[in-house]
Design a protein around this motif. Structure first.
Motif: not given
Ligand SMILES: [Zn+2]
Length: 340
Positions: A172-175, A177-184, A243-245, A262-264
């Motif tokens: 599961l991919m995202g920045y 700081y920011g996106k990652a906390q939403i993903l967790y 990052i790119s697959g 998965f990209a978010f």
């Protein structure tokens, strides 16, 4: 009041001056940092500058810029008829908008902003009536209209659960700081085998140092790889930067473990992005407000003047003008005088 756009926004009024989200040297000794993304922060501050920021932003800035010339961080500031206060901007964990109440008038500077509830961790921005609104416009064009957050999270959850049931790991991919906390926050309950990429781990440790309640059970990717646990511990969820697959790291995970990517991102709204990034699934989740959210913010704040900044600032200002708002784009090196 004078408003200057250079490498950030500078506001100058009766007896006070504040620089907001500057990325280069600035001359004021009062700085507001809305959040710790690199396009909103600077290491070049005057000695003993007072920095208005949240606890999370302070911890991240101190980590990124250990030689910063000041340790003078404050949450709010008040003198005479002027009050600077921070409110959640809903963009990242700890991101804030700045509210200035000066001699009976109110200015709001949003920083990066979102009004959608994206889980338990991040408080959305709650628009308030103000006289002047300075609003980001990253997605300030009608073509940037995203599906509801809950809908996209449900779609992702169904896909992830399906893969895990088939013993297929997911990335599961995202920045970090920011996106990652939403993903967790939204996906960590789906597996007992959670892995954090080292970039995610670094940020997570800083955030946990501010708030121990953020901690959860995870392993580092480095540790899993070095101990050859990635095969045995399948299926797992790996949280990684976006990052790119085609990147070797991800190509290996796909070929060795059959992992699905998965990209978010808000950019997943465009079908070309999935192919451009060579990913399996694009989930349309942004930490910025989309076009309709931005309009909603302006309508609720109902300001006498709106200044648009960042991203589609020209387009968003003209869309606001069409709707009867007194709106202006703030482009580089533009100085405007306005009166509260
Ligand atoms: Zn940001």
């Amino acid at each position: 009041m004078k408003i200057i756009k250079n490498s950030g926004i500078q506001l100058i009024d009766r007896g006070w001056s504040i620089a907001c989200d500057v990325t280069r040297k600035n001359k004021t000794d009062l700085l507001f940092v809305s959040h710790a993304h690199s396009d909103h922060t600077t290491r070049h501050v005057l000695e003993n500058t007072t920095i208005l920021s949240s606890h999370y932003t302070e911890a991240l800035i101190k980590h990124f810029f250990p030689k910063l010339k000041t340790n003078n961080f404050v949450r709010n500031l008040e003198f005479e008829e002027v009050k600077f206060s921070q409110v959640s901007s809903g963009h990242t964990l700890g991101s804030t908008a700045l509210q200035i109440d000066s001699y009976g008038k109110r200015v709001i500077y949003t920083g990066d902003v979102s009004i959608q509830k994206k889980g338990k961790l991040i408080e959305p921005f709650r628009p308030k009536k103000c006289d002047t609104l300075i609003i980001e416009s990253t997605f300030g064009e009608p073509k940037y209209q995203f599906p509801p957050f809950e809908e996209e999270i449900k779609r992702a959850k169904d896909l992830i659960e399906d893969y895990l049931l088939k013993n297929i790991p997911v990335v599961l991919m995202g920045y970090p700081y920011g996106k990652a906390q939403i993903l967790y926050d939204n996906f960590s309950s789906l597996s007992d085998n959670l892995i954090l990429h080292e970039s995610n781990l670094k940020i997570q440790k800083i955030l946990e140092s501010v708030n121990h309640n953020l901690s959860f059970n995870y392993n580092s990717y480095k540790c899993m790889r070095e101990n050859n646990l990635l095969e045995n511990k399948k299926p797992w969820i790996l949280f990684s930067p976006l990052i790119s697959g085609r990147n070797e790291f991800l190509r290996n995970l796909k070929s060795k473990y059959n992992a699905r990517l998965f990209a978010f991102s808000g950019w997943c709204n465009f079908s070309s992005y999935k192919f451009q990034m060579s990913i399996d699934h694009g989930i349309i989740v942004s930490d910025h407000a989309d076009f309709n959210e931005l309009l909603g913010i302006v309508e609720k704040c109902n300001p006498r003047k709106v200044y648009t900044i960042y991203g589609s600032s020209l387009c968003f200002a003209s869309e606001l003008k069409r709707r009867g708002f007194n709106a202006y784009p703030l482009t580089k090196q533009k100085t405007l005088d306005f009166y509260l």
